[in-house]
Scaffold this motif. Structure first.
Motif, PDB file in Angstrom:
ATOM      1  N   ILE A  81      12.144 -31.229 -74.434  1.00 23.40           N
ATOM      2  CA  ILE A  81      12.742 -30.133 -73.702  1.00 23.40           C
ATOM      3  C   ILE A  81      12.040 -29.007 -73.647  1.00 23.40           C
ATOM      4  CG2 ILE A  81      14.960 -28.987 -73.194  1.00 23.40           C
ATOM      5  CD1 ILE A  81      16.679 -30.925 -72.435  1.00 23.40           C
ATOM      6  N   SER A  82      11.790 -28.046 -73.604  1.00 21.81           N
ATOM      7  CA  SER A  82      10.694 -26.977 -74.809  1.00 21.81           C
ATOM      8  C   SER A  82      10.044 -26.301 -73.813  1.00 21.81           C
ATOM      9  CB  SER A  82       9.190 -28.366 -74.910  1.00 21.81           C
ATOM     10  OG  SER A  82       8.792 -27.560 -75.561  1.00 21.81           O
ATOM     11  N   SER A  83       8.978 -25.584 -74.412  1.00 24.94           N
ATOM     12  CA  SER A  83       8.432 -23.967 -73.844  1.00 24.94           C
ATOM     13  C   SER A  83       7.109 -24.859 -73.593  1.00 24.94           C
ATOM     14  CB  SER A  83       8.803 -23.130 -75.081  1.00 24.94           C
ATOM     15  OG  SER A  83       8.819 -23.070 -75.366  1.00 24.94           O
ATOM     16  N   ARG A  85       3.271 -25.538 -73.624  1.00 27.64           N
ATOM     17  CA  ARG A  85       2.811 -26.090 -71.504  1.00 27.64           C
ATOM     18  C   ARG A  85       2.968 -27.498 -71.548  1.00 27.64           C
ATOM     19  NH1 ARG A  85      -3.582 -23.940 -72.303  1.00 27.64           N
ATOM     20  NH2 ARG A  85      -3.390 -24.866 -74.803  1.00 27.64           N
ATOM     21  N   ARG A  92       7.731 -32.128 -68.743  1.00 28.66           N
ATOM     22  CA  ARG A  92       8.345 -31.128 -69.473  1.00 28.66           C
ATOM     23  C   ARG A  92       9.704 -30.639 -68.434  1.00 28.66           C
ATOM     24  NH1 ARG A  92       6.233 -24.947 -70.082  1.00 28.66           N
ATOM     25  NH2 ARG A  92       6.388 -25.423 -67.814  1.00 28.66           N
ATOM     26  N   ARG A  93      10.967 -30.738 -69.265  1.00 28.73           N
ATOM     27  CA  ARG A  93      12.240 -30.110 -68.299  1.00 28.73           C
ATOM     28  C   ARG A  93      12.925 -29.033 -69.338  1.00 28.73           C
ATOM     29  NH1 ARG A  93      13.438 -34.367 -64.893  1.00 28.73           N
ATOM     30  NH2 ARG A  93      12.396 -36.238 -65.796  1.00 28.73           N
ATOM     31  N   ARG A  94      12.498 -28.118 -68.683  1.00 24.81           N
ATOM     32  CA  ARG A  94      13.362 -26.968 -68.344  1.00 24.81           C
ATOM     33  C   ARG A  94      14.582 -26.476 -68.251  1.00 24.81           C
ATOM     34  NH1 ARG A  94       9.786 -22.548 -69.816  1.00 24.81           N
ATOM     35  NH2 ARG A  94       6.989 -22.191 -69.580  1.00 24.81           N
ATOM     36  N   GLU A  95      15.458 -26.794 -69.684  1.00 28.63           N
ATOM     37  CA  GLU A  95      16.773 -27.679 -69.726  1.00 28.63           C
ATOM     38  C   GLU A  95      17.505 -26.793 -70.751  1.00 28.63           C
ATOM     39  OE1 GLU A  95      17.876 -31.443 -68.575  1.00 28.63           O
ATOM     40  OE2 GLU A  95      17.055 -31.373 -66.777  1.00 28.63           O
ATOM     41  N   THR A  96      19.240 -26.265 -70.522  1.00 32.99           N
ATOM     42  CA  THR A  96      20.000 -25.828 -71.811  1.00 32.99           C
ATOM     43  C   THR A  96      20.038 -26.862 -73.011  1.00 32.99           C
ATOM     44  OG1 THR A  96      20.968 -23.980 -69.841  1.00 32.99           O
ATOM     45  CG2 THR A  96      21.958 -24.364 -72.002  1.00 32.99           C
ATOM     46  N   SER A 157      24.204 -28.146 -63.728  1.00 35.31           N
ATOM     47  CA  SER A 157      22.686 -29.151 -64.075  1.00 35.31           C
ATOM     48  C   SER A 157      22.534 -30.075 -62.760  1.00 35.31           C
ATOM     49  CB  SER A 157      23.140 -30.510 -65.496  1.00 35.31           C
ATOM     50  OG  SER A 157      23.006 -29.212 -65.980  1.00 35.31           O
TER      51      SER A 157
END
Length: 281
Positions: A81-83, A85, A92-96, A157
Motif C-alpha cells: 500500500i503505497s503512493s 511508482r 501496488r494497492r491504493r487503499e486506505t 473496500s
C-alpha cells in the motif's frame, strides 16, 4: 556495504563508481542493488523495498511471511500500500490504511496481523485465501472479530464478498496448503467440517498419532501422505505400525497421495462416514 543498498548513495559516497556498480551489482528494485551472484531471498527484497519506497506498507502474502507464516516463495510478488511508482515485483494497492493497522518488524513496515488477514481474504481466490489465512493463523493467532472490525472501518473496500466466504473456512491447524485444500474438498462435497490435528491415544493413554483431520465422532480421519512416506524407510515402517494400532482402536484413516482423484478421495470418506452412522443433512 550492506546488502541491499542504494546505488546512488554508494556512488555519491565514493564507495563505487558507476562502472563498478554496473559490472558487479544488479538491481532488484529501482536504484536498489545486490551483488551479481547474491542469492536474493524474500527478506532481501523486503529490505530493498524499504529503501526504494520508505513510505510503503507491505501486506498480503509477503506480510504473512513477515509475521511468520510458512510456504511463501522468495520471489512472491510483494503487495504494498503505497503512493510510489509501480515497478517489477510489486503489486501496488491504493487503499486506505489507518496508523493502527501498521507495525514495524525487523525494519519492515508491514500491515498488522488482522489487516494482513483482511487483505488476504479480499484479494485472493477462495482456496488460496484460505490456505494463506490458515498459514497466518498457524503462525500468529488472530481473532475473527478483529478482522470483521476492519470491514466496518473500510465498508467500501474491494473484495468484501470474498472475505465473507473465506473467513468462516479458516482453520490454523493445517500444516500445509495441501492439507487446507483437502479439508476444503471435504467441505465442498457436503461432508461435515473435520477437526484438525487431533491426537489419538490408546487404551493406556499412550500417544499413537496426531491425525491431520478427523471426524472424531465416527473415528474417521484423513491424512495427506507426502513423499517422505515412501523415501524414508523409518517413516514408512512407523506408519505401518501406527496404522495397525489405529485399526485395532477402530479408526479408519483415508490416506491421500498427490496422484489421487478428488472424487475418489471424497467417495472413500463419504462411504466410511455413512457406514459409521453419519446422516447427511
Amino acid at each position: 556495504m550492506q546488502v541491499p543498498f542504494l546505488g546512488s548513495a554508494a556512488i555519491a559516497s565514493g564507495e563505487l563508481t558507476p562502472a563498478a556498480l554496473r559490472r558487479w551489482y544488479r538491481p532488484i528494485f529501482r536504484n536498489v542493488y545486490v551483488p551479481v551472484r547474491h542469492q536474493v531471498d524474500l527478506w532481501d527484497r523486503l529490505k530493498g523495498l524499504m529503501l526504494a519506497a520508505p513510505d510503503a506498507v507491505v501486506t498480503g502474502v509477503a506480510a504473512s511471511a513477515v509475521h511468520g507464516a510458512k510456504w511463501v516463495d522468495a520471489d512472491t510478488p510483494i503487495e504494498v500500500i503505497s503512493s510510489a511508482r509501480p515497478q517489477s515485483g510489486l503489486i501496488r494497492r491504493r487503499e486506505t490504511l489507518h496508523p493502527d493497522e501498521i507495525t514495524v518488524l525487523s525494519g519492515v513496515r508491514v500491515a498488522t496481523v488482522p489487516r494482513t488477514a483482511f487483505d488476504l481474504a479480499r484479494h485472493l481466490p477462495r482456496d488460496r485465501a484460505v490456505a494463506r489465512l490458515d498459514a497466518l493463523m498457524g503462525a500468529r493467532r488472530f481473532r475473527m472479530d478483529e478482522v470483521h472490525s476492519l470491514v466496518e472501518r473500510h465498508p467500501g473496500s474491494r473484495g468484501l464478498r470474498r472475505l465473507r466466504i473465506a473467513l468462516p473456512l479458516v482453520d490454523g491447524g493445517a500444516e500445509s496448503p495441501r492439507e487446507t485444500r483437502l479439508r476444503l474438498l471435504f467441505i465442498d462435497a457436503g461432508l461435515p467440517a473435520p477437526t484438525t490435528q487431533v491426537v489419538v491415544r490408546d487404551e493406556l493413554n499412550r500417544y499413537i498419532r496426531r491425525i491431520d483431520m478427523v471426524w472424531e465422532e465416527y473415528k474417521v480421519g484423513a491424512e495427506y501422505d507426502g513423499a517422505q512416506h515412501l523415501s524414508d524407510r523409518t517413516t514408512y515402517a512407523n506408519d505401518v505400525k501406527v496404522a495397525r494400532v489405529l485399526r485395532r482402536l477402530g479408526w479408519h484413516v483415508v490416506h491421500v497421495i498427490r496422484e489421487d482423484r478428488p472424487a475418489d478421495i471424497v467417495t472413500e470418506a463419504r462411504n466410511t462416514l455413512l457406514t459409521r452412522g453419519w446422516i447427511p443433512e
